[in-house]
Scaffold this motif. Structure first.
Motif, mmCIF file in Angstrom:
data_model
loop_
_atom_site.group_PDB
_atom_site.id
_atom_site.type_symbol
_atom_site.label_atom_id
_atom_site.label_comp_id
_atom_site.label_asym_id
_atom_site.label_seq_id
_atom_site.Cartn_x
_atom_site.Cartn_y
_atom_site.Cartn_z
ATOM 1 N N SER A 67 0.873 -1.130 -0.075
ATOM 2 C CA SER A 67 -0.041 0.048 -0.124
ATOM 3 C C SER A 67 0.808 1.199 -0.029
ATOM 4 C CB SER A 67 -0.858 -0.025 1.118
ATOM 5 O OG SER A 67 -0.166 -0.111 2.594
ATOM 6 N N ARG A 68 0.448 2.297 -0.260
ATOM 7 C CA ARG A 68 1.184 3.757 -0.510
ATOM 8 C C ARG A 68 1.432 4.118 0.885
ATOM 9 N NH1 ARG A 68 3.095 6.804 -4.001
ATOM 10 N NH2 ARG A 68 3.189 9.199 -3.529
ATOM 11 N N ASP A 69 0.631 3.766 1.964
ATOM 12 C CA ASP A 69 1.058 4.016 3.530
ATOM 13 C C ASP A 69 0.794 3.088 4.233
ATOM 14 O OD1 ASP A 69 1.267 7.244 2.953
ATOM 15 O OD2 ASP A 69 -0.786 7.121 2.503
ATOM 16 N N VAL A 70 1.341 2.888 5.466
ATOM 17 C CA VAL A 70 1.202 2.090 6.485
ATOM 18 C C VAL A 70 -0.376 1.824 6.758
ATOM 19 C CG1 VAL A 70 1.500 1.077 8.839
ATOM 20 C CG2 VAL A 70 3.568 2.247 7.457
ATOM 21 N N LEU A 71 -0.872 0.627 6.646
ATOM 22 C CA LEU A 71 -2.318 0.353 6.975
ATOM 23 C C LEU A 71 -2.499 0.641 8.643
ATOM 24 C CD1 LEU A 71 -3.032 -2.687 4.832
ATOM 25 C CD2 LEU A 71 -3.419 -0.482 4.328
ATOM 26 N N SER A 72 -3.781 0.955 8.856
ATOM 27 C CA SER A 72 -4.092 1.372 10.244
ATOM 28 C C SER A 72 -4.283 -0.110 10.903
ATOM 29 C CB SER A 72 -5.528 2.188 10.284
ATOM 30 O OG SER A 72 -6.349 1.396 9.784
ATOM 31 N N LYS A 73 -4.193 -0.126 12.148
ATOM 32 C CA LYS A 73 -4.683 -1.424 12.904
ATOM 33 C C LYS A 73 -5.942 -1.859 12.721
ATOM 34 C CE LYS A 73 -1.139 -0.653 16.439
ATOM 35 N NZ LYS A 73 -0.829 -0.675 18.128
ATOM 36 N N ASP A 130 1.950 -8.926 6.495
ATOM 37 C CA ASP A 130 3.147 -8.282 6.112
ATOM 38 C C ASP A 130 2.922 -6.911 5.368
ATOM 39 O OD1 ASP A 130 6.000 -7.153 6.226
ATOM 40 O OD2 ASP A 130 6.529 -8.454 4.771
ATOM 41 N N ASN A 131 2.812 -5.829 5.999
ATOM 42 C CA ASN A 131 2.359 -4.497 5.088
ATOM 43 C C ASN A 131 3.734 -3.703 4.679
ATOM 44 O OD1 ASN A 131 0.722 -1.485 6.072
ATOM 45 N ND2 ASN A 131 0.881 -2.372 4.001
ATOM 46 N N MET A 132 3.837 -3.803 3.587
ATOM 47 C CA MET A 132 4.986 -3.203 2.761
ATOM 48 C C MET A 132 4.483 -1.814 2.192
ATOM 49 S SD MET A 132 6.695 -6.460 1.512
ATOM 50 C CE MET A 132 5.216 -7.016 0.506
ATOM 51 N N VAL A 133 5.164 -0.711 2.380
ATOM 52 C CA VAL A 133 4.898 0.539 1.859
ATOM 53 C C VAL A 133 5.612 0.507 0.414
ATOM 54 C CG1 VAL A 133 5.335 2.937 2.112
ATOM 55 C CG2 VAL A 133 4.737 1.679 3.927
ATOM 56 N N ASP A 134 4.672 0.712 -0.696
ATOM 57 C CA ASP A 134 5.251 0.857 -2.086
ATOM 58 C C ASP A 134 4.708 2.028 -2.298
ATOM 59 O OD1 ASP A 134 5.681 0.692 -4.752
ATOM 60 O OD2 ASP A 134 4.986 -1.443 -4.937
ATOM 61 N N GLU A 135 5.434 3.230 -2.721
ATOM 62 C CA GLU A 135 5.133 4.491 -3.175
ATOM 63 C C GLU A 135 4.582 4.405 -4.861
ATOM 64 O OE1 GLU A 135 7.978 7.627 -2.295
ATOM 65 O OE2 GLU A 135 8.232 6.820 -0.304
ATOM 66 N N GLU A 136 4.882 3.435 -5.463
ATOM 67 C CA GLU A 136 4.047 3.145 -6.606
ATOM 68 C C GLU A 136 2.564 2.775 -6.496
ATOM 69 O OE1 GLU A 136 6.548 1.136 -9.807
ATOM 70 O OE2 GLU A 136 8.188 2.074 -8.994
ATOM 71 N N VAL A 137 2.198 2.415 -5.521
ATOM 72 C CA VAL A 137 0.900 2.194 -5.522
ATOM 73 C C VAL A 137 0.147 3.706 -5.284
ATOM 74 C CG1 VAL A 137 -0.989 1.311 -4.021
ATOM 75 C CG2 VAL A 137 1.260 -0.186 -4.304
ATOM 76 N N THR A 187 -5.635 -1.767 -6.574
ATOM 77 C CA THR A 187 -4.816 -0.795 -6.870
ATOM 78 C C THR A 187 -5.530 0.081 -7.825
ATOM 79 O OG1 THR A 187 -3.342 -1.537 -8.442
ATOM 80 C CG2 THR A 187 -2.756 -1.568 -6.106
ATOM 81 N N LEU A 188 -5.542 1.365 -7.815
ATOM 82 C CA LEU A 188 -6.167 2.087 -8.777
ATOM 83 C C LEU A 188 -5.682 2.029 -10.163
ATOM 84 C CD1 LEU A 188 -7.899 4.836 -9.803
ATOM 85 C CD2 LEU A 188 -6.217 6.186 -8.803
ATOM 86 N N ARG A 189 -4.222 1.714 -10.208
ATOM 87 C CA ARG A 189 -3.586 1.544 -11.495
ATOM 88 C C ARG A 189 -4.362 0.235 -12.036
ATOM 89 N NH1 ARG A 189 2.183 1.827 -10.620
ATOM 90 N NH2 ARG A 189 2.068 3.907 -11.596
ATOM 91 N N HIS A 190 -4.352 -0.843 -11.427
ATOM 92 C CA HIS A 190 -4.886 -1.989 -12.099
ATOM 93 C C HIS A 190 -6.331 -1.882 -12.367
ATOM 94 C CE1 HIS A 190 -5.725 -6.290 -12.583
ATOM 95 N NE2 HIS A 190 -6.730 -6.226 -11.526
#
Length: 135
Positions: free
Chosen positions: A69-75, A97-104, A120-123
């Motif tokens: 996700s672009r930002d860390v997901l909330s709890k 495992d929440n990984m931040v990906d700025e391309e999302v 994702t919006l891109r998809h």
């Protein structure tokens, strides 16, 4: 005792430690480390741990999900996602495992088992583009 593979060793570790806790578990793990050192398998420890994780996941009905996700997901979002994935995959437990990906740009991309769920919006834009081109 000669073990034929790191997978076999991981299975042996699982069987040896299964159901143990406290001092009994500590003793079993200490013996495992001694065995690994004695047999010069420390260089293969990551491989052994990877097999052990897979064995535990299979036997304990645990699924691991990589979520981009672009930002860390909330709890709260992680908790809701865990519940949804538990139902979908009939898992006892889901570890995210929440990984931040700025391309999302927006949304999330989930990889669990052998499946990718792309929200994702891109998809979605790519799907719309393909639909418009075909029609």
């Amino acid at each position: 005792m000669k073990l034929s593979s790191t997978k076999t060793l991981a299975q042996a570790i699982y069987e040896t430690t299964k159901g143990k806790s406290g001092v009994e578990l500590t003793h079993a793990l200490e013996n495992t480390v001694v065995f690994i050192k004695k047999n010069q398998l420390m260089s293969r420890s990551k491989e052994i741990l990877s097999h052990l994780e897979n064995i535990i996941d299979t036997n304990e009905n645990i699924d691991r999900a990589k979520v981009k996700s672009r930002d860390v997901l909330s709890k709260k979002m992680i908790s809701e996602l865990e519940e949804s994935l538990k139902k979908r995959y009939r898992a006892k437990e889901v570890e995210i495992d929440n990984m931040v990906d700025e391309e999302v740009i927006d949304g999330i991309k989930i990889e669990v088992q052998n499946e990718v769920i792309d929200l994702t919006l891109r998809h979605r834009l790519n799907q719309l583009q393909n639909y418009l081109i075909k029609n």
